[in-house]
Design a protein around this motif. Structure first.
Motif, mmCIF file in Angstrom:
data_model
loop_
_atom_site.group_PDB
_atom_site.id
_atom_site.type_symbol
_atom_site.label_atom_id
_atom_site.label_comp_id
_atom_site.label_asym_id
_atom_site.label_seq_id
_atom_site.Cartn_x
_atom_site.Cartn_y
_atom_site.Cartn_z
ATOM 1 N N THR A 6 0.816 -1.214 0.000
ATOM 2 C CA THR A 6 0.000 0.000 0.000
ATOM 3 C C THR A 6 0.849 1.262 0.000
ATOM 4 O O THR A 6 0.333 2.347 0.232
ATOM 5 N N SER A 7 2.113 1.145 -0.284
ATOM 6 C CA SER A 7 2.989 2.313 -0.212
ATOM 7 C C SER A 7 2.701 3.313 -1.334
ATOM 8 O O SER A 7 2.991 4.494 -1.188
ATOM 9 N N THR A 8 2.129 2.882 -2.446
ATOM 10 C CA THR A 8 1.868 3.804 -3.555
ATOM 11 C C THR A 8 0.429 4.320 -3.565
ATOM 12 O O THR A 8 0.063 5.080 -4.461
ATOM 13 N N PHE A 10 -1.127 6.389 -1.544
ATOM 14 C CA PHE A 10 -1.266 7.813 -1.247
ATOM 15 C C PHE A 10 -1.036 8.661 -2.494
ATOM 16 O O PHE A 10 -1.834 9.535 -2.824
ATOM 17 N N ILE A 11 0.030 8.408 -3.208
ATOM 18 C CA ILE A 11 0.331 9.212 -4.391
ATOM 19 C C ILE A 11 -0.676 8.939 -5.500
ATOM 20 O O ILE A 11 -1.029 9.835 -6.277
ATOM 21 N N THR A 12 -1.190 7.734 -5.577
ATOM 22 C CA THR A 12 -2.196 7.410 -6.597
ATOM 23 C C THR A 12 -3.503 8.142 -6.321
ATOM 24 O O THR A 12 -4.095 8.746 -7.221
ATOM 25 N N ILE A 13 -3.956 8.114 -5.086
ATOM 26 C CA ILE A 13 -5.204 8.794 -4.722
ATOM 27 C C ILE A 13 -5.044 10.303 -4.843
ATOM 28 O O ILE A 13 -5.924 10.996 -5.367
ATOM 29 N N LEU A 14 -3.917 10.829 -4.398
ATOM 30 C CA LEU A 14 -3.672 12.260 -4.483
ATOM 31 C C LEU A 14 -3.616 12.732 -5.932
ATOM 32 O O LEU A 14 -4.220 13.754 -6.289
ATOM 33 N N SER A 15 -2.955 12.004 -6.785
ATOM 34 C CA SER A 15 -2.876 12.406 -8.193
ATOM 35 C C SER A 15 -4.236 12.274 -8.881
ATOM 36 O O SER A 15 -4.576 13.086 -9.752
#
Length: 67
Positions: A6-8, A10-15
């Motif tokens: 699940t490390s990616t 945050f950046i996926t949801i934010l983008s």
């Protein structure tokens, strides 16, 4: 059993949120809004109907008994 990475997320949801925001801003910016909206009259306009000028009566077929 492998663990879910699940490390990616945050950046996926934010983008995704930023992209949707930019797309909505572009969509809204293409709408042409009127510069000065005109004031509409709120007065009721009376229309003359032909049936209002004469008296009419509707007879029910059951009330028309032979005499």
């Amino acid at each position: 059993m492998p663990q879910l990475d699940t490390s990616t997320w945050f950046i996926t949801i934010l983008s995704t949120i930023i992209t949707l925001f930019v797309l909505m801003q572009l969509k809204i910016s293409t709408i042409n809004f009127p510069l000065s909206p005109s004031i509409k009259s709120t007065e009721l306009v009376k229309t003359d109907n032909p049936w209002e000028s004469k008296w009419t009566k509707i007879y029910s077929p059951l009330l028309l008994l032979p005499q």
